[in-house]
Design a protein around this motif. Structure first.
Motif, PDB file in Angstrom:
ATOM      1  N   GLU A 413       0.820  -1.209   0.000  1.00  0.00           N
ATOM      2  CA  GLU A 413       0.000   0.000   0.000  1.00  0.00           C
ATOM      3  C   GLU A 413       0.853   1.258   0.000  1.00  0.00           C
ATOM      4  N   LEU A 414       0.337   2.271  -0.632  1.00  0.00           N
ATOM      5  CA  LEU A 414       1.028   3.550  -0.745  1.00  0.00           C
ATOM      6  C   LEU A 414       0.057   4.644  -0.333  1.00  0.00           C
ATOM      7  N   PRO A 415       0.602   5.807   0.029  1.00  0.00           N
ATOM      8  CA  PRO A 415      -0.269   6.837   0.594  1.00  0.00           C
ATOM      9  C   PRO A 415      -1.289   7.421  -0.381  1.00  0.00           C
ATOM     10  N   GLY A 416      -1.093   7.307  -1.662  1.00  0.00           N
ATOM     11  CA  GLY A 416      -2.071   7.900  -2.568  1.00  0.00           C
ATOM     12  C   GLY A 416      -1.773   7.538  -4.002  1.00  0.00           C
ATOM     13  N   THR A 417      -2.743   7.842  -4.861  1.00  0.00           N
ATOM     14  CA  THR A 417      -2.608   7.496  -6.272  1.00  0.00           C
ATOM     15  C   THR A 417      -1.435   8.238  -6.920  1.00  0.00           C
ATOM     16  N   GLY A 418      -1.193   9.444  -6.459  1.00  0.00           N
ATOM     17  CA  GLY A 418      -0.066  10.198  -7.003  1.00  0.00           C
ATOM     18  C   GLY A 418       1.245   9.473  -6.756  1.00  0.00           C
ATOM     19  N   THR A 419       1.425   9.020  -5.531  1.00  0.00           N
ATOM     20  CA  THR A 419       2.637   8.264  -5.199  1.00  0.00           C
ATOM     21  C   THR A 419       2.705   6.984  -6.009  1.00  0.00           C
ATOM     22  N   GLU A 420       1.537   6.324  -6.134  1.00  0.00           N
ATOM     23  CA  GLU A 420       1.488   5.074  -6.893  1.00  0.00           C
ATOM     24  C   GLU A 420       2.020   5.282  -8.306  1.00  0.00           C
ATOM     25  N   ARG A 421       1.526   6.316  -8.956  1.00  0.00           N
ATOM     26  CA  ARG A 421       1.983   6.575 -10.333  1.00  0.00           C
ATOM     27  C   ARG A 421       3.467   6.891 -10.374  1.00  0.00           C
ATOM     28  N   LEU A 422       3.914   7.657  -9.394  1.00  0.00           N
ATOM     29  CA  LEU A 422       5.318   8.054  -9.344  1.00  0.00           C
ATOM     30  C   LEU A 422       6.228   6.832  -9.214  1.00  0.00           C
ATOM     31  N   VAL A 423       5.837   5.937  -8.313  1.00  0.00           N
ATOM     32  CA  VAL A 423       6.665   4.747  -8.090  1.00  0.00           C
ATOM     33  C   VAL A 423       6.694   3.879  -9.345  1.00  0.00           C
ATOM     34  N   ILE A 424       5.537   3.724 -10.004  1.00  0.00           N
ATOM     35  CA  ILE A 424       5.489   2.892 -11.206  1.00  0.00           C
ATOM     36  C   ILE A 424       6.374   3.489 -12.297  1.00  0.00           C
ATOM     37  N   THR A 425       6.334   4.800 -12.423  1.00  0.00           N
ATOM     38  CA  THR A 425       7.186   5.454 -13.421  1.00  0.00           C
ATOM     39  C   THR A 425       8.659   5.280 -13.083  1.00  0.00           C
ATOM     40  N   ARG A 426       8.997   5.478 -11.791  1.00  0.00           N
ATOM     41  CA  ARG A 426      10.381   5.276 -11.359  1.00  0.00           C
ATOM     42  C   ARG A 426      10.822   3.841 -11.631  1.00  0.00           C
ATOM     43  N   ALA A 427       9.952   2.892 -11.344  1.00  0.00           N
ATOM     44  CA  ALA A 427      10.279   1.482 -11.552  1.00  0.00           C
ATOM     45  C   ALA A 427      10.578   1.212 -13.026  1.00  0.00           C
ATOM     46  N   ALA A 428       9.759   1.789 -13.890  1.00  0.00           N
ATOM     47  CA  ALA A 428       9.976   1.582 -15.327  1.00  0.00           C
ATOM     48  C   ALA A 428      11.364   2.064 -15.723  1.00  0.00           C
ATOM     49  N   GLY A 429      11.819   3.139 -15.079  1.00  0.00           N
ATOM     50  CA  GLY A 429      13.160   3.650 -15.349  1.00  0.00           C
ATOM     51  C   GLY A 429      14.247   2.676 -14.927  1.00  0.00           C
ATOM     52  N   HIS A 430      13.906   1.774 -14.020  1.00  0.00           N
ATOM     53  CA  HIS A 430      14.854   0.746 -13.573  1.00  0.00           C
ATOM     54  C   HIS A 430      14.620  -0.583 -14.287  1.00  0.00           C
ATOM     55  N   GLY A 431      13.868  -0.563 -15.397  1.00  0.00           N
ATOM     56  CA  GLY A 431      13.618  -1.801 -16.144  1.00  0.00           C
ATOM     57  C   GLY A 431      12.655  -2.731 -15.443  1.00  0.00           C
ATOM     58  N   LEU A 432      11.845  -2.174 -14.532  1.00  0.00           N
ATOM     59  CA  LEU A 432      10.968  -2.972 -13.687  1.00  0.00           C
ATOM     60  C   LEU A 432       9.517  -2.641 -14.053  1.00  0.00           C
ATOM     61  N   ALA A 433       8.751  -3.654 -14.478  1.00  0.00           N
ATOM     62  CA  ALA A 433       7.343  -3.423 -14.814  1.00  0.00           C
ATOM     63  C   ALA A 433       6.458  -3.717 -13.615  1.00  0.00           C
TER      64      ALA A 433
END
Lengths: 495, 495
Positions: A413-433
């Motif tokens: 769980e994450l504090p909000g949808t904004g954080t969720e999107r941010l983490v997913i984008t950051r993950a993609a930058g690390h080759g992580l889907a």
């Protein structure tokens, strides 16, 4: 691709043309029939397309020598110049090679000639390096050798009648062993006559929705978090949707109102991971409408006592749906329904499609021999270890995942949808889907979970074993960054 | 089996009639809406057909009580006698049960009402010694070794990604080679993007009908002779049927009236065997609605020039449907659609099911290697020889079969339905399974073919090679008996 289907020589064949009744003529080139649409102004285009396609798909193999333009023109009743122009065009495009003395031959293929096929054949260019999306098992664990060996035995021994149109409800042999398997593995109450084999869960869901609709149903209640593809299927069959709240006890059927049926994931809510509370289970069993039980990962239970199928509480109103997509591989398109007697004819009338009888028999032999159970046990052990490693690794970051008692995924769980999107984008930058809860939320679901819940849905089954360590390390790096994530542990966990 | 679906209690439902926009009225029976086409002189036939169809596809479940004839007649604005006659007819046919005191209810399905499923569930007990029923190829000719060798190569070399959920429209690799194959073998005008892989023709038809229905189509015109199973699929997807006359030039679209779509077998009408006349082809290509082209045996043309796909004349309005059921084996459940651009999304939205990705790739490799073509050529040669032997054997009895220019079956016309039934019964006594034209006739088709045509539909593909000689001899013995058959050759042949 080498030729092993039977015996093709790949040498230049005789060419014979026949005058067509209309505009289609047949020529034999390199031992292969080519139908050429040579009507009107399309003469040149027709010949050009036919030859290009034959080369593209490998029908005219590399090095095959084509007849001279004079011979082909004579046999097809065309002007020699037309054939010569087509040859020139295909030489210019790189499909053919023209050399003095050796005539016109099929050229070595360029890799770039076929982008689609090329892409599929080289998935590493399209797929993320580390895939932690939920919903797919470890594909590298599919028992290719065992499956092939069983398929070979099936093909070697099956009587010819098994090559005929199969019973639309599924092969009796498979329904027989499934009835036993589902009873012992999932507590399902049934017999072979009420089992219907389908081409995966999506097909089973479509058929069930369509049968319900044909019998007058208008609205399907769905969990407010789930696969959009499943909701789309219900919509395509003419049903309206009513999203149900999901909390720490699972879906709340009290909000189903006048819905005619409900789609539930009782054993392990997808994607939130909670188990339907015993009180809610009893409510679901007593509910007036039809319950579609999506038991997508029922075999994979780790810590607690197995949670049996809800179907056992109300076999007269629950349509139970299982699948080999998680235990074996999604590409097989093998699933099954257990259907209440009063719905059986309506469901059967909607089937239309079914899996290959050979695949059905292969699965039946796998279950009967115990091989399927061993495969499930192996996979359960491997996935449990992965889950434990995930929990430990994130625990060292003081992060806690939920929904981990079963299945192939967990929720962070994450504090909000904004954080969720941010983490997913950051993950993609690390080759992580990764995917987030947001992508599973039903349209119009409203604030069904207190606190505007957000989070990552982490599928830990998908990476091959050798890649899992790195995938975990990158996940930890992404979620531990104080710059991107505030602490999510003040939020009430779901399970 | 009791009828207890949701709010339909199984008791007599309220019946309400509404005046239709044209000639269609809606009645509510057992809580379910029934649309009845009650135009003109077809009132009785329309009601009878609507009720029979609703029972057949499970919309009216076993035990459902129908309104009294008085109530239904009043609500529909019909003479009570008309409704009573319809009830009597359906009781006589076994669809309804009438008991004093409990009114008219939907009858328990007799085992005989569902010969397909029954037969498939116990094939070894049901299989006749010599099977000359149409619609199935020589199963013993399936290239088991080549198929298995290709499947092994596919499994040995496919990347893990191919074990994942496949593209619902079909594997790009298969669509690519099919586009080329269909162009050269059947003259189909397409590209891989407009091909959709389905799990056999029945699935493709269901998906197409459902897509048309979702886009507003109400009526599908069908050839008055064809597979009942196909008509049932259209009904189950919510379409009404309008049977078209079929004569020596094929189906007459002039009778399609306001139908939204039509299902045709242009290359080789099933079961009558005629080829759609060029004039009729042009009419079909210019027709306003969608044409579903069932090209079930397009690869098997013997005497004349290939008859290309109708689709080539109107690729923007024809849905072309092909299958591997005749060229390889029905049990594979592999088929394909070529879909006009404007219908593509609607069809894709209804797919839900598809064949195993491994099977798709195996077929793709078979086509690309030329092995599929060789298999088709081998089969074509073998079937042509069988056809010639059939024609010769019956010719010695001075009997002439029609519809023999293509396909895997021929028609031996008989003087009447009584004779047809008699011959089929006699044949069964000789261990010979045959079907007659009567079993393919659409309900409510009317006397669409001059002379009340009757006859045997002789499938000459099905017996294994070693059994064909005996099967032919028995067929000749059965049809040559002067005690049972008067000469049918005075009747105008269809082709």
């Amino acid at each position: 691709m080498t030729e092993t289907w039977a015996n093709a020589s790949g040498e230049a064949g005789a060419v014979s043309g026949e005058a067509g009744a209309g505009d289609v003529r047949m020529a034999t080139v390199g031992g292969l029939d080519l139908h050429l649409d040579l009507s009107g102004h399309r003469v040149r285009l027709g010949l050009e397309t036919a030859l290009r396609d034959a080369i593209r798909i490998g029908r005219l193999g590399v090095g095959t020598r084509l007849p001279s333009s004079r011979v082909l023109a004579a046999d097809l009743g065309l002007a020699r110049n037309t054939v010569a122009e087509v040859y020139s065009q295909l030489v210019a495009e790189g499909w053919l090679t023209a050399r003095t003395g050796s005539g016109t031959t099929v050229a070595e293929r360029r890799a770039a000639a076929d982008p689609d096929v090329n892409d599929a054949a080289h998935p590493e260019t399209a797929a993320p390096r580390y895939d932690l999306r939920a919903g797919v098992p470890d594909l590298s664990a599919f028992p290719r050798r065992a499956w092939l060996a069983t398929a070979r035995r099936v093909l070697a021994t099956a009587p010819d009648r098994l090559l005929d149109y199969p019973d639309p409800r599924g092969l009796p042999q498979l329904r027989e062993v499934l009835a036993g398997y589902l009873a012992r593995a999932r507590g399902v109450v049934t017999d072979p006559g009420h089992i219907v084999i389908c081409a995966g869960f999506a097909h089973g869901l479509a058929v069930t929705c369509r049968a319900l609709h044909a019998r007058g149903a208008g609205t399907l209640a769905v969990e407010s978090y789930g696969h959009q593809a499943h909701r789309d299927i219900a919509l395509a069959q003419g049903l309206r949707l009513r999203p149900l709240p999901v909390d720490g006890s699972g879906a709340d059927l009290g909000e189903a109102g006048g819905a005619d049926a409900v789609l539930l994931t009782p054993a392990h809510q997808f994607p939130l991971g909670v188990t339907l509370h015993p009180r809610r289970r009893r409510e679901a069993a007593r509910w007036g409408g039809v319950v579609i039980e999506d038991d997508y990962d029922g075999e994979f239970r780790y810590d607690r006592q197995p949670v049996g199928a809800l179907q056992a509480l109300a076999p007269d109103r629950v349509v139970y749906a299982g699948t080999a997509s998680k235990s074996l591989a999604p590409s097989l398109r093998l699933g099954w329904l257990v259907v209440p007697p009063r719905l059986l004819d309506a469901v059967a009338a909607q089937l239309a499609a079914g899996p290959s009888a050979l695949d059905q028999l292969t699965l039946a032999e796998g279950i009967a021999s115990g091989g399927y159970d061993r495969q499930v046990r192996r996979a359960r052990l491997a996935y449990r270890r992965r889950r434990d490693r995930l929990v430990a690794a994130l625990g060292r970051q003081h992060r806690h995942v939920t929904g981990i008692a079963a299945g192939l995924h967990a929720v962070l769980e994450l504090p909000g949808t904004g954080t969720e999107r941010l983490v997913i984008t950051r993950a993609a930058g690390h080759g992580l889907a990764l995917t987030g809860l947001e992508s599973y939320r039903a349209d119009g679901a409203g604030p069904v979970i207190a606190g505007d819940r957000a989070g990552l849905v982490i599928g830990y089954a998908r990476p091959p074993e050798h890649a899992y360590t790195t995938a975990l390390a990158r996940l930890c790096a992404v979620v531990s960054s104080p710059a991107s994530i505030t602490d999510g542990n003040h939020y009430q966990p779901l399970a």
